[in-house]
Design an enzyme around this catalytic site. Structure first.
Site, short mmCIF file in Angstrom:
data_model
loop_
_atom_site.label_atom_id
_atom_site.label_comp_id
_atom_site.label_asym_id
_atom_site.label_seq_id
_atom_site.Cartn_x
_atom_site.Cartn_y
_atom_site.Cartn_z
CG PHE A 151 -7.68 -32.61 -58.65
CD1 PHE A 151 -7.76 -32.80 -57.28
CD2 PHE A 151 -7.47 -33.72 -59.46
CE1 PHE A 151 -7.64 -34.07 -56.72
CE2 PHE A 151 -7.34 -34.97 -58.92
CZ PHE A 151 -7.43 -35.16 -57.55
CE1 TYR A 152 -9.62 -25.95 -65.74
CE2 TYR A 152 -11.89 -25.50 -65.12
CZ TYR A 152 -10.77 -25.21 -65.87
OH TYR A 152 -10.81 -24.15 -66.74
CG ASN A 153 -14.50 -27.46 -59.92
OD1 ASN A 153 -15.19 -27.02 -60.81
ND2 ASN A 153 -14.47 -28.76 -59.62
CB THR A 155 -6.23 -25.69 -60.08
OG1 THR A 155 -7.14 -25.94 -61.18
CG2 THR A 155 -5.70 -27.01 -59.56
CE LYS A 156 -8.09 -22.59 -65.15
NZ LYS A 156 -7.21 -21.67 -65.90
#
Length: 245
Positions: A151-153, A155-156
């Protein structure tokens, strides 16, 4: 951008990049305010930097974002710079983790919705002061995703898109909209296992500050520019290279 005589709020300011920023910015500015979820980390930050002011809050909660806004409005109405720095990450397999949707929600609320919400809540405060700016921290992974982060990619990347729109829509406003894209940085965020290519937090913040002083609107720190170019010229190669690290 003038990095003197400001009142600056840094989310996630009790460790890592946020704390290093606080340490560097307190030298030439009126006040540095930080917030974070963990009281012990905030107390340690205060012990290291007695000049800072802090509020414990969880910006993934809308009510805490409003409480942060109210604290700044009441105690520090001269705040003119917001640095959206706080972020969390989960290293999980999407298909194997039964709690993965809860983790997705936590990342979306912290990494994406909180900066959006705070940008809206703080805009009226920032506009009332000189040199109003919103600085949002993203990553080179907005161009090429790393597969260990479900998810980090995302969201950013969404945040990167939001900042571009915000900059366009604020073209007739006084608020300066800036994005800083970091490579891997050796901070506690990696939980003791940073990648070999990680740069020091001191180097990361130094390059960020130089970009701010130059007046850059989108600051690509370290090898982010190389990753951006490779993603445009050879996207499949960029994906393989990044995920072989």
């Amino acid at each position: 951008m003038v990095l003197e005589n400001n009142t600056i709020l840094i989310t996630g300011g009790s460790s890592g990049i946020g704390l290093e920023l606080a340490q560097r910015l307190i030298e030439r500015n009126n006040k540095v305010l930080i917030c974070g979820r963990t009281a012990d980390k905030l107390k340690l930050a205060k012990k290291k930097l007695p000049q800072i002011k802090y509020l414990q809050c969880d910006i993934s909660k809308p009510s805490d974002c409003e409480r942060l806004r109210n604290w700044v409005l009441e105690k520090h109405p001269d705040c003119n710079i917001l640095i959206n720095n706080a972020a969390i990450v989960h290293i999980e397999n999407f298909f194997r983790d039964d709690d993965i949707l809860d983790k997705a929600d936590a990342e979306i609320q912290t990494n994406l919705m909180a900066p959006i919400r705070l940008s809206k809540l703080f805009a009226p405060i920032l506009r009332n002061n000189k040199n109003p700016s919103i600085i949002t921290i993203t990553t080179g992974l907005v161009y090429v995703p790393r597969t260990i982060y479900p998810f980090y990619n995302a969201t950013k990347s969404a945040l990167h898109s939001f900042v571009q729109v915000l900059r366009s829509q604020s073209s007739d406003s006084l608020i300066n909209i800036i994005e800083v894209q970091f490579p891997a940085v050796d901070t506690p965020w990696h939980q003791g296992n940073p990648p070999d290519i990680a740069i020091t937090v001191e180097e990361a913040v130094e390059k960020m500050i130089k970009g701010l002083e130059k007046g850059d609107k989108e600051i690509q720190v370290g090898k982010v520019k190389m990753l951006y170019l490779l993603s445009r010229l050879a996207p499949k190669l960029a994906f393989r290279k990044l995920n072989s690290l």
